[in-house]
Design an enzyme around this catalytic site. Sequence first.
Site, PDB file in Angstrom:
ATOM      1  N   LYS A 154      85.446  52.267  26.107  1.00 46.63           N
ATOM      2  CA  LYS A 154      84.189  51.554  26.353  1.00 46.63           C
ATOM      3  C   LYS A 154      83.001  52.520  26.302  1.00 46.63           C
ATOM      4  O   LYS A 154      81.947  52.188  25.770  1.00 46.63           O
ATOM      5  CB  LYS A 154      84.254  50.829  27.708  1.00 46.63           C
ATOM      6  CG  LYS A 154      85.226  49.639  27.683  1.00 46.63           C
ATOM      7  CD  LYS A 154      85.491  49.029  29.052  1.00 46.63           C
ATOM      8  CE  LYS A 154      86.573  47.943  28.935  1.00 46.63           C
ATOM      9  NZ  LYS A 154      86.917  47.316  30.216  1.00 46.63           N
TER      10      LYS A 154
ATOM     11  N   GLN B 176      86.533  47.432  36.476  1.00 43.27           N
ATOM     12  CA  GLN B 176      87.739  47.580  35.652  1.00 43.27           C
ATOM     13  C   GLN B 176      88.960  47.065  36.419  1.00 43.27           C
ATOM     14  O   GLN B 176      89.186  47.435  37.572  1.00 43.27           O
ATOM     15  CB  GLN B 176      87.912  49.069  35.273  1.00 43.27           C
ATOM     16  CG  GLN B 176      89.008  49.340  34.276  1.00 43.27           C
ATOM     17  CD  GLN B 176      88.742  48.738  32.892  1.00 43.27           C
ATOM     18  OE1 GLN B 176      87.603  48.628  32.447  1.00 43.27           O
ATOM     19  NE2 GLN B 176      89.799  48.337  32.216  1.00 43.27           N
TER      20      GLN B 176
ATOM     21  N   ASP C  11      81.494  41.010  31.572  1.00 44.79           N
ATOM     22  CA  ASP C  11      82.897  40.672  31.329  1.00 44.79           C
ATOM     23  C   ASP C  11      83.071  39.154  31.161  1.00 44.79           C
ATOM     24  O   ASP C  11      84.090  38.689  30.652  1.00 44.79           O
ATOM     25  CB  ASP C  11      83.770  41.104  32.522  1.00 44.79           C
ATOM     26  CG  ASP C  11      84.627  42.328  32.218  1.00 44.79           C
ATOM     27  OD1 ASP C  11      84.925  42.565  31.038  1.00 44.79           O
ATOM     28  OD2 ASP C  11      85.001  43.021  33.177  1.00 44.79           O
TER      29      ASP C  11
HETATM   30  N1  GUN Z   1      91.417  45.472  32.311  1.00 44.35           N
HETATM   31  C1  GUN Z   1      92.037  45.117  31.155  1.00 44.35           C
HETATM   32  N2  GUN Z   1      91.198  44.421  30.376  1.00 44.35           N
HETATM   33  C2  GUN Z   1      90.024  44.315  31.039  1.00 44.35           C
HETATM   34  C3  GUN Z   1      88.760  43.716  30.730  1.00 44.35           C
HETATM   35  O1  GUN Z   1      88.538  43.106  29.690  1.00 44.35           O
HETATM   36  N3  GUN Z   1      87.803  43.863  31.685  1.00 44.35           N
HETATM   37  C4  GUN Z   1      88.021  44.504  32.848  1.00 44.35           C
HETATM   38  N4  GUN Z   1      87.017  44.576  33.719  1.00 44.35           N
HETATM   39  N5  GUN Z   1      89.166  45.069  33.162  1.00 44.35           N
HETATM   40  C5  GUN Z   1      90.170  44.982  32.259  1.00 44.35           C
END
Ligand code: GUN
Length: 276
Positions: free
Chosen positions: A48, A92, A115
């Site tokens: 990210k 996350q 998200d």
């Molecule tokens: N953990 C695995 N995929 C994701 C996601 O798309 N967003 C978040 N915040 N955590 C994750």
Amino acid sequence: MNIIDGRAHAQAIYHDLAQQVQQLKRQPKLVIIQVANHQASEAYIRGKIKAAEAVGIYAEVQNFPESIEQNQLLTVIAQLNEDRTVDGIIVQLPLPGHLDEFIVARAIKRSKDVDGFHPENLGELLIHETLLEPCTPKGIMTLLEREGIELTGKHVCIIGRSNIVGKPIALLALQANATVTICHSRTNNLHQHTQQADIVIVAVGIANFLTDDMIRTGAIVIDVGINRLNGKLVGDVDYDSVSQKASALTPVPGGVGPMTVAMLMSNTVVAATNQQ
Ligand code: GUN
């Protein structure tokens, strides 16, 4: 057979987003909250940050120990909600067991929920459109659109009913005029449903789950799974057999995954544009 290149689409999207960022009055800021040091999360967060750099978004990771209490985490989120220099906030996942993902998702200000996990953002999908769609479903829809795959009148069969993939992708496909079937672990005669579908979307988290006998010749297959098998990253699709029968297939890695990250960047630009 068309192997859909999610990485190439993501790169093209970064190029477009970088131009949009240039038009903004200040650099967009994304805050990534990380609790404890989950191994898979580390890799996702690195991806990210790299994507944010490509677009011109400033991504800041705020790391908290596993011992953080829920109220402390909610206080951190409340401060970020009020901070006008912050455009997007994500927490996350997964979180340690004593922290409630649902309460945490609800605490993030809707307009900064990049998200797309806030119940009001998800709920709005049910009625019409929402500004911030969850990233994986938005990534799948963008991939289909960019590949010129029209959904109107098509039968889309989804395997998986999670709040962040199965349910929202069903709503988005419905909005795009598809006929939608949602299957899951308790579905009887699963193959009878999947065999009918023009497009099969698999999000079950089981390696090699979808085999060629479950699809019709020429079906389009979208693999959302990320599983580790004998030290290798594989999806939910039995790639060797399905690739002989499908007309298009997303690989793992390099299919839906890069699009999910690209949509997080897209949502951050949307949130920043909206806030400014
Ligand atoms: N953990 C695995 N995929 C994701 C996601 O798309 N967003 C978040 N915040 N955590 C994750």
